[in-house]
Design an enzyme around this catalytic site. Structure first.
Site, PDB file in Angstrom:
ATOM      1  N   HIS A 157       0.833  -1.201   0.000  1.00  0.00           N
ATOM      2  CA  HIS A 157       0.000   0.000   0.000  1.00  0.00           C
ATOM      3  C   HIS A 157       0.868   1.252   0.000  1.00  0.00           C
ATOM      4  CE1 HIS A 157      -3.186  -2.820   1.209  1.00  0.00           C
ATOM      5  NE2 HIS A 157      -4.032  -1.899   0.781  1.00  0.00           N
ATOM      6  N   LYS A 161      -0.549   4.810   4.618  1.00  0.00           N
ATOM      7  CA  LYS A 161      -1.496   3.893   5.271  1.00  0.00           C
ATOM      8  C   LYS A 161      -1.088   3.673   6.717  1.00  0.00           C
ATOM      9  CE  LYS A 161      -3.871  -0.543   4.775  1.00  0.00           C
ATOM     10  NZ  LYS A 161      -5.192   0.056   5.055  1.00  0.00           N
TER      11      LYS A 161
END
Length: 263
Positions: A157, A161
């Site tokens: 990600h 995040k």
């Protein structure tokens, strides 16, 4: 017409959810909440054009939900915020769509307890894209045939995040583990780490990666890799708004994307 509220309305996901509410039939934006941009028109903040819905302070949520006749709130924030919001929303008799991840068991119990206590409905899912929920079903079937293979999950990600591993990676691990009657989870490896009958889970963070999830089934002389890649956060936002429409006809209690896709 379903009246929808959005928490974290100034954030990246909040803005996308608002865009999708505007596009879809049968639902309209009735309230918006955040800790910033309070009093501003949420459409101007989201750059969708004036919507005549001002961003309200989360401290005023109960009053605003009642006055705006909101039926459902979509919450993609952070775990502590969702835990604080859920009892307020449920206490107002309003349904919830929760896309926040990273809950502890205690936090999850608090959220579910508030929903059950107040007799409202909620969809709680780590991922609202249709594709990733099909991905879970494929993993379930594959695990039945490859139960003796080594299983590793790698997720990647963007560098902002907040939680790791991702909720989607954890859901994938849980789906496989339940299919195989229970497996231990190992998070990354360092030093001397001989492999046991476990599921390895690994998190990568970098750049602007929206969300990649790869599950590796490795046996002697061969391996199978099953992968889902999200190209845009709009897949999550669109699915969440569809869930908000679906829940209008759902019974009280906790629901998942399986319930939505199966209906």
């Amino acid at each position: 017409m379903i009246n929808a509220g959005v928490t974290g309305a100034s954030g990246r996901m909040g803005k996308l959810i608002i865009e999708n509410i505007i596009k879809m039939e049968g639902i309209q934006l009735s309230s918006a909440f955040d800790l910033m941009n309070i009093g501003k028109d949420v459409g101007e903040v989201a750059q969708t054009g004036k919507l005549d819905v001002n961003i309200s302070d989360v401290a005023d949520m109960a009053t605003v939900l009642k006055e705006s006749k909101t039926n459902v709130v979509i919450d993609f924030t952070i775990a502590p915020a969702t835990v604080a919001n859920a009892p307020v929303v449920a206490g107002a008799g309003v349904d919830l769509i929760i896309g926040t991840t990273g809950f502890s068991d205690e936090q999850r119990a608090t959220i579910e307890g508030a929903i059950i206590k107040n007799g409202t409905s909620a969809v709680i899912s780590p991922n609202y894209s249709v594709g990733v929920n099909v991905f879970f079903k494929i993993l379930q079937e594959t695990a039945k045939y490859l139960s003796e293979y080594d299983i590793e999950i790698i997720e990647a990600h963007h560098n902002q995040k907040k939680d790791a591993p991702s909720g989607t990676a954890m859901k994938a691990a849980e789906v496989i583990s339940e299919t195989l009657g229970g497996k231990d989870f190992v998070y990354g490896r360092e030093g001397l780490a001989p492999r046991d009958k476990e599921i390895g889970i690994h998190a990568v963070r970098g750049g602007d990666i929206v969300g990649d999830h790869t599950v590796l089934f490795a046996g002697d002389g061969e391996r199978i890799e099953i992968k889902h890649q999200a190209h845009s956060r709009n897949a999550f936002a669109s699915g969440a708004v569809k869930a908000a429409i679906w829940i209008n006809n759902a019974g009280p209690g906790i629901h998942t994307m399986d319930d939505i896709l199966g209906s």
